[in-house]
Every structure is written in structure tokens, then in C-alpha cells.
Design an enzyme around this catalytic site. Structure first.
Site, PDB file in Angstrom:
ATOM      1  N   GLY C 145     -32.374  20.596   5.514  1.00 25.44           N
ATOM      2  CA  GLY C 145     -31.640  21.833   5.293  1.00 25.44           C
ATOM      3  C   GLY C 145     -30.614  22.065   6.386  1.00 25.44           C
ATOM      4  O   GLY C 145     -30.707  21.517   7.490  1.00 25.44           O
ATOM      5  N   CYS C 146     -29.626  22.897   6.079  1.00 25.90           N
ATOM      6  CA  CYS C 146     -28.524  23.114   7.022  1.00 25.90           C
ATOM      7  C   CYS C 146     -29.003  23.812   8.291  1.00 25.90           C
ATOM      8  O   CYS C 146     -28.723  23.345   9.405  1.00 25.90           O
ATOM      9  CB  CYS C 146     -27.399  23.897   6.347  1.00 25.90           C
ATOM     10  SG  CYS C 146     -27.918  25.410   5.507  1.00 25.90           S
ATOM     11  N   TYR C 147     -29.728  24.934   8.143  1.00 30.81           N
ATOM     12  CA  TYR C 147     -30.237  25.616   9.340  1.00 30.81           C
ATOM     13  C   TYR C 147     -31.199  24.714  10.105  1.00 30.81           C
ATOM     14  O   TYR C 147     -31.219  24.702  11.339  1.00 30.81           O
ATOM     15  CB  TYR C 147     -30.994  26.894   8.962  1.00 30.81           C
ATOM     16  CG  TYR C 147     -30.132  28.008   8.468  1.00 30.81           C
ATOM     17  CD1 TYR C 147     -29.178  28.593   9.295  1.00 30.81           C
ATOM     18  CD2 TYR C 147     -30.282  28.516   7.183  1.00 30.81           C
ATOM     19  CE1 TYR C 147     -28.388  29.646   8.848  1.00 30.81           C
ATOM     20  CE2 TYR C 147     -29.501  29.568   6.727  1.00 30.81           C
ATOM     21  CZ  TYR C 147     -28.555  30.130   7.564  1.00 30.81           C
ATOM     22  OH  TYR C 147     -27.789  31.172   7.120  1.00 30.81           O
ATOM     23  N   ALA C 148     -32.019  23.970   9.360  1.00 30.41           N
ATOM     24  CA  ALA C 148     -32.990  23.088  10.008  1.00 30.41           C
ATOM     25  C   ALA C 148     -32.278  22.032  10.843  1.00 30.41           C
ATOM     26  O   ALA C 148     -32.684  21.728  11.968  1.00 30.41           O
ATOM     27  CB  ALA C 148     -33.891  22.441   8.957  1.00 30.41           C
ATOM     28  N   ALA C 150     -29.251  22.137  12.321  1.00 32.77           N
ATOM     29  CA  ALA C 150     -28.685  22.707  13.545  1.00 32.77           C
ATOM     30  C   ALA C 150     -29.789  23.090  14.525  1.00 32.77           C
ATOM     31  O   ALA C 150     -29.651  22.889  15.745  1.00 32.77           O
ATOM     32  CB  ALA C 150     -27.823  23.924  13.203  1.00 32.77           C
TER      33      ALA C 150
END
EC number: 1.2.1.38
Lengths: 341, 341, 341, 341
Positions: C145-148, C150
Site C-alpha cells: 500500500g502507498c502509506y505502508a 512510505a
């Protein structure tokens, strides 16, 4: 090939550097400074977003002509004409992104740019590099202005066809802030232009004589155009909305046919009559998307021409000219797709 | 006075509610729902940003006429003409923000709005409430459209004066997203319109016949105007850039004099020739700022007219009409200053 | 190679399609639809900004496995786990951009995604494809996932080093609107989110268990992290600001050394302690830029980790995984430079 | 009353001027210049958006004390302490929007502001004007900083209650560009900050000692807070996201009760636990909206506190202090509603 690039610190220079980094024909890019602070000592330039640490070398024509194969100027108007003289004299290839060699008439340059013009002999040598219409006839390319590119591509087919009243052309252009340069000013302050629109340089924009000069190649009877431009709160992109009165009844299909004929083999130009193009179709690409329409109620042709001011309006077209000058395929290293959203 | 307000959920309705809350002549505001889900049961509306918890009551004309002194409709086109009939029949004061009673010709309404028109007799009764030009001749006010307000205020002085070619008027309008309504659509999605420009409804916008109808009051020979509009990535604000060819030589001073004479005693209109107004001069106010210029090279008058589409273009002008109808000072409860930046 | 792509209509799918078009190892891309309206008939998809007219074919596993060499799913959570079963059964290469195979525990998936989980056996087979840390151990990649992405890249070096209190990790993330999907909703309406900030899914975001699961690989004693995220009015980009208490005195230099050691041979990761990275350094690239700092006054490490949510946070990392799975150089077809401004 | 205002050219000064124009107790506003170019000659200031042409008079304390009843300083840090001395000596009412009199410790001022401090005796006299907590004990009000206002209002109830670990407070603040001032700089250039986020002054922001000093009034054991702030691409608004570890198990309801008790009779403060406030709830108002939540998984209290930096964070709170000092109702001339969208 080895590239000399002068003026990498501005938006156009950075865009140019990035494009050339990915060009398969480019073996190396040498950066040269033109300011006194650059010539005093070598400097290290940290192009942050490129994650590249590179040096700017003092500008020296003899060194450049010995080491490089072509020079790009991404310098401000008034600067290139000072720096380029030895290269023109030596017939060394030059691609200039400034306005210094676009106008053939030195008096017109001085009037609109408020600076001394380049020598008329040098002006005469330069090819105006609107790449869809011109093939380089010299080693010296005057890369077109951003507004001029969007406007000329959007207007030329009407002029050639003779279907419009030449006195009726009105261009209402809109441009993102990168078109106004990197210098911090009151008018580029975020709080000023965000959530705002600002018309500027009304009837005084220096691209007006450039547009008229070039459109006269399509119809020498053209005298003037009404051109206005408004800053819009976006980073990149120009939309030129063009209005012209028809001299006889037309249809949208007829207008579309004019444009499709004109641009049928041009890889960066896309014509549509079903919907008007938005900026996001072209930002990040070297494309010019053109929407056409005819309004019988007012006998008015409406054209919407959109480009990325930093690519087709500056660095992209410079690379397109480089490709043509050195016989690379025209689209080499030039993006033609985008997410668009 | 007690106010009935129908349609508080849209942007214009909310702006109207907020203005009326601060009006010294308003003792109470009753909110009425017009949708079936509203009529089935009373609902509690949480106008979050107003920190106000209030109820929407089912729409019932008899109740409203007994309890309130005037009714505002901030309902969509096609809805008001269904709801307003009993009020018009009873000569009960109505101020309508929709387009339902602006066009005098039912056939024109049906052509441009793609909906059934109000009865011609009702249309005849309504006053078109462009507050700078019209005084209420009936209890029924058709509040002007946002584009129409900016365009008519920006064009009328030229038409009265006879200095322009009537066939040459071109309006290139730009509008923020609140003008396109609160409904979530693909074209109002942030990622679509942010960093973008989008022309829409080219030659098909329903304010075109409204503008022509009203401008004909200033010069009955006017046949049509060329009108285009482009969505810009801002919340609020309309800029109408207006072009017209002069029939004889003019100067900017002459154009300025025409406008200053026309608007000398109008508290919301400000005319300038030294710089073109930007949106932030007017957003948050009921003002219309107008910049004027003449270009002798193209014999073209260029006018820039800016308003806040939610205030002078909708709720503000509705309150201005309310003030005139009930003899409050014209500027009561209407902001005329802003930070502007 | 021939690519099957399911779900081209979303932002990630379009970004993936664009990247793969420029991949030298890709000979063709076949688009497959997964919705009933796609399976009823072949459709023509006009990817406007790509100026490409292409067809979406009905989704049929047997056809795909015969024709293509790998399948990418850019489908919503809950959809991939339905469609991918035959491919997993056949050990056909799959790269999934949804969250369906990231969590190893089906119960956790159901709790956070509110949907039925994929079979536990399938979950066990998948490689969690955070490309800087994992090499594919199967043909099945669960793209992070994107937040994961970063957050894990910004936190892992601290966990490995043992210098922080494991109970003290706080992540204050910020994301542009493309991260919230293409569907038009009240919260993605331009007028709602422009000039605004909106915290959402506080303590309920489905990337929280993914982050904890993966960070436990670096320190199995980690129990939980405090994670919040706020929508910001930009198109693209995630900034994860990470705070953690030091268990002993540290210096910024020591923190920087931890990160530089960890990422010294990772082409997309750049570490800096002199200035905190902004979004524009990475948007348009597959990079993750990380800024590090230590505040002795509060014994707090502050890390800023930025990515483009559509590239390193989705499509770019998927191509990075594709490169690793099929032995292309890791950076093939992945942009690493941007104008940045 | 007659008002003296010094520093009308900045954002806070303009906002203050606009608020005072609408204050029923204000009979006149006199503008004074503090720069040498102002003192040499009277100047005419054209506050464009206010459509007001007014004069700035040279700054002269004796004249001001004779003519006016109170003086507002909207001057930069370091300037007020030079100009205010005679007013303090004469016990003439002063409301200062700069940071010059907020810190009681001159050494701390010099450390964080990098400028000479005001005399300690003057510092001792000033009332720190966080209007919800302090009543003026002198004629001299130090109006709080914008970040300090949002942070203190969002944190104080936790400190008074003793439910959190004092060493655990982390504030992740976000601010629009008007908070960074009107001066055109590289970091306020539209193309730099649009579509971007930029953390700045990490651990060095001058509001940190102000926040700690004031929070110590609620719990004298507090030593430090971790405070970071990030510029966001909006004009106005601050969001302070505050994290703190609970010392014992809590519930969101308990946290909400703490805040509602604290702020039950404060007209500008609104507390909510059901949804976190966004900026548009408060921009244009003098409100501070506070959202509260407790996460049992991490034993962390999460608070979101939002204000308009130009109103509650500067000019609005200055008027609120003026109201309290001169016994006007606290909300006089201060907006509490907005469209919000």
C-alpha cells in the site's frame, strides 16, 4: 553527441536538461554559466529533484566549440544575443530558447522587449523553429515562444484556408505560473495568485509581434491580432482560446477537416471536434491538442489550443528542433503520453 | 421580517442563509424542503460550518404565506416554477435564484434548459433583478444568473453608447467550481479539475439567451453574442473578459468615462483603467469590479468584469433585491471589503 | 513479454499502463475487464490523455494464461481475491496492487477491510513486495500500500537499530487526492477539499495492520503504531512524518548513518539530514526521499518520508517488482528524475 | 473610540483594519507608518481590495496618544519593542500582534528570535492575551502567535486533567501560506509550494518556547513539547494535530468531557468527537474547532485543533482582546459563521 547548455537554473533549462539526460543520442551534457558569479569560479550545482550534483563551468566559446557539438541557450531575453555571436560567426549549431532571434525586425524587438536587438544579419540567419512548419535552413534555431506556439498552431489552418475575416482574430490565452519565470515577485507569491486570476501585459506582451510575423507566412494580408493573457493558479500549461469570424457559412466538420489535413502527419498534434481539450491532456508531454468548433449563431470559429509551456512551449520543442537538425526521429526523448486524469 | 428559504443545501442557499442571519431587518429564517424526503418528515439540518443545528420543515405554501413575509427559492431550474405558482397567484413576495423566470419567452427556456417552462403569464410578471438597472415592478424577482450578471454589467455601457459593432461581441468567461454546483461528478472531482482548465457547454450555456435578452434593453439591434466559459481551479469567482470592435476610433479614457458615468452612484461597481481587476478583489464581497481598455492596433475594446459568483452572482444580489423590494438601504448586510491579498 | 492488465480505468491502472508502454521488455499489453459490463461485450477504451484507442477484452483466465506471461491486477480490494484464484492455482505470475494478499491473517483482513478474505493458503504463498527489502519467493507479489510503503521505508532502520521506544511510534501522514480514488464523492469534490485539510479514517485505516505486520519483521516486539492521515489539496504525493522517542541519547548524524547504511545500494532511496524533503522532489518518480533529524530537547527522532503514491506507492513499485521477478535491471522504465521546482 | 494602527501593509494588519472598520465602537482608524520612508512624508495607501484610499501618517507617539485611545501594532518581531516603549511608560493601551512581548524571559526571546529582547520590566507588565484563558491585567496585551493559539487551546485541557504523560506531547502542525508572510521569497513562490508540502524550521520555530511557557500555567511540570510544522498549499488556516500518551486507560467520551467542561462558555470554541474538523469550518471566522479522539490500541489521545491564522491566530484575537479590554461583548465584530462547503 556532446551538448553545451547555458542557463540550467531556470524552469526551461531544467526541463531541457532532464529531457536531454534521457536522449539516446546524447553522450554528455556540459553546463555553462553566463553570469559574472559563474565565471569567477567553477560552481557545483545541486539540482535537487534530479538528485544530480554537477558542475557549472565558466562560459567560454572557444572551449565549448572544441568540446561540444551544439549549444542550447536557456538564458533570458537580452542575454543570448550577447553570448551567441561567436557561435553564429563560426556557424556552430545553436538552439536558443529566448526571444532574441525570433523577430526579424530589430526595431520591433527593441519596441516590445525594451532592450537592444541582435544584429540584423544574425536575425536573418536564424530559422524560426516552429517544428511542425519549419525545417532548419541554418544551424541556428530560434525556438518559438510558448504563447506563440499554442496560438500559431491553433490559427494557421484558418489563415491558409481563407475562410475567416483577418481583422477579427481574438486570442484569449491562459497560462500557468511557470510561464512567468522562477523569480520570486509579488505577483508570483502563492497567496496572491492562488484562488485568483490575473490578466497581465494587456496588449503589450512580447509574443504579439512574433505571432503576427509568423502568421503572415500563412496569409500576408494579416495586420494584427487581439491577444490577451491571464495567469491561472496552476503550475504548467497554456490554453489559447481563439475566436475568428467566418467570411462565409461554415460547419464544425469543415473546420475540423482543415485542421486534420494540416496536421495529418504531425506526431504531436491532435485535433478533435467532439470535446474541447483540457490542460491535463498535454501537461507532461510535447503535444499540442486542438479542439475546433463553429457557431452559426455568431458566425464564429472557436479554437482551443493547449500545450505544456515548459515542453512544447520551450524545452520539448527545443529537443524536437535538435532531433530535426541532427536527423533523429522527431519524437526521440519526447513524452507523448500522460496520466491526464 | 420573517423569511422563508427553500433550498438551503446548495452553495447559493447556504450563502443566502448566512447573509440573512446578519441582516438587521430579519427576525427569523424558516427553512423549507422541497424534495419528497423532506416532506415526509421534519429533518434536522446540521450546517456544519455555521455551527447551527436547525430544522427543515415540509414545504407548504399556505403555512409559509401565513408565517413568513417573503420566500427565497434557491432551488434548481425546473423546480421553482413548480413550487412558486401559489405565491405568484397570491401576489406574495418571491425572490427566485434559479433561471426559471428570467427568460420571457417560454420556447427559449425550453430550448436552452431542456425542461418545461413556467406559464407565460407568470414570466411576464417577474422583474429581472439586475439590481443596478432594474427597480422591482412586481413582488416577483427573477434573480440574474452569475455569468449574466458579470457580462451584462461589463457590456451594457458599450451598447448604450453605440460605439461598438453589435456583431462583434465576444465573451470569454472563466468560473470557479462552486458555479458548477455541489453535486459530486467526474468533472468536479478534485483530481480532474485541479491544475487544469476545462471549457464546457460551448455555445450551449443557458445564460446566453438571458444575456442577449437583457442586453437588447440597451440596444434592441443586438442579435447574438459569442459566449464561452472555462472552469478554473478555484472555489469562487467569475471573470468575464469581453471583446468588442469599435465602430470609430476610441481611447481608453473615453471608454472609462462611459463606464464611470453609467455606474457613478452604484455602490457595488468599481471601474478602473489603470489595472485589470483580479478575482481576489471581489471574492467575499457583493462587488463587481470592471477594468476597461482600448487597443488602437486592433480597434478592440477589452473589458474585464469580475464578481463572486455566490454573492453578486447569486445570494448577494438576492439580498440586494430584497433590500430594494423592502426599502432597506441597498448595501444592508452585504460585504463590500475583502482582504484581497 | 506479454502483459495482462486488469483494472486500467483507475489511477493506478492508468499509471501502470503508461509505465509498461515504455518498458523495453514489454511486447504487448492486453487489457481485461472484470465488471459485468465488460464481459458482455468487447469495449473500446479511449484513454484520452494517452491518445490511445484500445480494447478491453472480457476477463477469461484460460485465455490470459495462454496469451500472456504475467497478470497485473489494479482492481479494488475484494475483487482481486475473487479473480486471482486460477492463476495462483496454476502458479502463473501475478502482481496485485490491491490489498487482498498483503495481510497474512484472514481475520485481520476481514476486520480492517470489512470484506471476506482470500484463502489462507493463497495468502501464505504471496510475497509482500516492498522491493527494497523483499525478493520474490514466489510468482505471486502483493504490491504494498502507498502509506505502508512510505511509512515502512521511513521507520525500518529505527526498528532494526533498537534505538527507539517501540511503544512511541507516531505517524502523521498526508496524502493527495489521487490516493482516495477516482470515484466522485462529496469528499473528493473540488470545492470541499481545495483550500482545506481533512483527517480521515482516524485509527481505522486499513494500512495500519499492514504496516505493523511488516515492521514486526524488523523488530518482533513491536505491538502497534499510532497512524493518522490527512487529505491535502494536491493531486499526488504522500508525506509520512514519523516521530519516535529515543531510548538513549542520539545525534542527527547517528540517525543519518543508520539510514544511509540501510539504503546505501538502493537506487530509489535518498537520505538527507540537511533539509527535509518536499513532495515535488519525488512526484513523477519512483523515488522515496527520506529526511532525518533528532531533537535532544524532546529525545525525539523525526523522520519525513515522501513518495509519489501512484508510482512508488502503486504502479511504479509494481513495475519494480516486475523487474525483479523477471530479472530486468531494477530501475528499468521507472523515472528517477523530475523538474521538482 | 479612535484606533491607531501601525503596520497595515501586512496580512494581519489588513485583516485587523477590515475587522475594525466594522466594529460599532470604532469611530475612526488612524494608520501610522514605522519605516523611514513613511516618516519622511505622508503617504497615500490604496488598499485595493477594500476600495479605500487612505493616508499613512508618520509614527509619532505624542500625536498618537493625544489623538487616539488605543494602539495596535501589526509590525514584525523586533520592531514593536522599539516603538512601544513610550506607550508602555505612559500606561497607554497597547495591543501587539508581534512576538515581542510574549516571552517573559529576555534570554529565551533572543535565543529563538535572534534579535535583542524588550526590557524585562516591560515584558513583566504585558498580559499574554489568549482570550479564552486570560483577562487583561494591564493595558498591554501580547497577542498570541497563530500556532501557539491552536496548540494551547488544543492541549490545555489534557494538562489540567493530569491524564497524559507530560513527556509525550507531539504537535504536527500544518499552515497555509499567509502564515509565512507577504514577502516574496523562493519558498512562497507559487510554483514551489503549489502541489507541494514543505516542513520548515524543524525544532526551531519561535512559537515553541511560547507554547511551553503558556502550557506550564496548566501544569508546571511540563518541560518540552515536540513541535513540527509543514507549509500546505492553501491561503489560510492552521491545523494542529496533537498526540499524547495517556497515563491510564481513557475513552473518547472522557476526553470529550474534559474539553466540553473547559470550553462550555467560550463562544468561539467548538468541541466534537464524532468527526475531526477541517480547515473550511473555521477559515473566515474567529473560531477554534477542536476534534478529540482516544485510541486504546496505542493509549494515545489525538486532538485536531483548527483556526484561521489571520483571525483567531492574529487579527481576530486582537479584536477579541480589544473587546475584553474595553468591555465590549466578546464577539463584537468577529465572524463566527462561514460557508464552509
Amino acid at each position: 553527441m556532446y551538448i553545451a547548455l547555458v542557463g540550467v537554473s531556470g524552469y526551461s533549462g531544467q526541463a531541457l536538461y532532464q529531457l536531454l539526460l534521457n536522449h539516446p543520442g546524447v553522450e554528455g551534457i556540459d553546463l555553462y554559466g553566463h553570469l559574472r558569479r559563474d565565471t569567477e569560479a567553477e560552481q557545483t550545482l545541486d539540482i535537487a529533484a534530479l538528485n544530480i550534483h554537477t558542475k557549472i563551468t565558466a562560459f567560454d566559446p572557444a572551449t565549448i566549440m572544441a568540446k561540444d557539438d551544439v549549444i542550447f541557450f536557456a538564458t533570458p531575453a537580452g542575454v543570448t544575443s550577447q553570448l551567441a555571436k561567436p557561435f553564429i560567426a563560426a556557424d556552430f549549431p545553436v538552439i536558443d530558447l529566448s526571444g532574441d532571434y525570433r523577430l526579424k525586425d530589430p526595431a520591433s524587438y527593441t519596441k516590445w522587449y525594451h532592450k537592444p536587438a541582435a544584429p540584423a544579419a544574425d536575425l536573418a540567419k536564424a530559422t524560426y523553429g516552429l517544428a511542425e512548419f519549419e525545417n532548419p535552413t541554418s544551424h541556428y534555431i530560434a525556438n518559438p515562444g510558448c504563447y506563440a506556439t499554442a496560438t500559431i498552431l491553433g490559427t494557421a489552418p484558418l489563415l491558409q484556408s481563407g475562410v475567416i475575416d483577418l481583422d477579427s482574430i481574438i486570442v484569449d490565452a491562459k497560462s500557468g505560473l511557470s510561464g512567468a519565470g522562477k523569480k520570486a515577485t509579488d505577483s508570483s507569491h502563492f497567496v496572491h495568485i492562488n484562488e485568483n486570476l490575473q490578466m497581465y501585459k494587456l496588449n503589450e506582451h512580447q509574443h504579439i509581434p512574433e505571432i503576427v510575423q509568423e502568421l503572415q507566412k500563412f496569409n500576408s494580408d494579416l495586420k494584427a491580432i487581439q491577444f490577451s493573457t491571464t495567469l491561472i493558479p496552476v503550475d504548467r500549461g497554456i490554453m489559447a482560446t481563439i475566436y475568428a469570424k467566418a467570411t462565409a457559412d461554415l460547419t464544425t466538420d469543415q473546420v475540423q477537416a482543415l485542421y486534420e489535413t494540416q496536421y495529418q502527419d504531425k506526431p504531436f498534434i491532435h485535433v478533435s471536434a467532439t470535446e474541447m481539450p483540457d490542460l491535463k491532456r498535454v501537461v507532461g508531454t510535447n503535444n499540442c491538442d486542438i479542439g475546433v468548433s463553429y457557431n452559426p449563431a455568431t458566425k464564429t470559429v472557436v479554437i482551443v489550443s493547449v500545450i505544456d509551456n515548459l515542453l512544447k512551449g520551450a524545452a520539448g520543442q527545443a529537443v524536437q528542433n535538435f532531433n530535426k537538425l541532427f536527423d533523429y526521429p522527431e519524437t526521440t526523448a519526447l513524452p507523448t503520453t500522460t496520466l491526464g486524469f
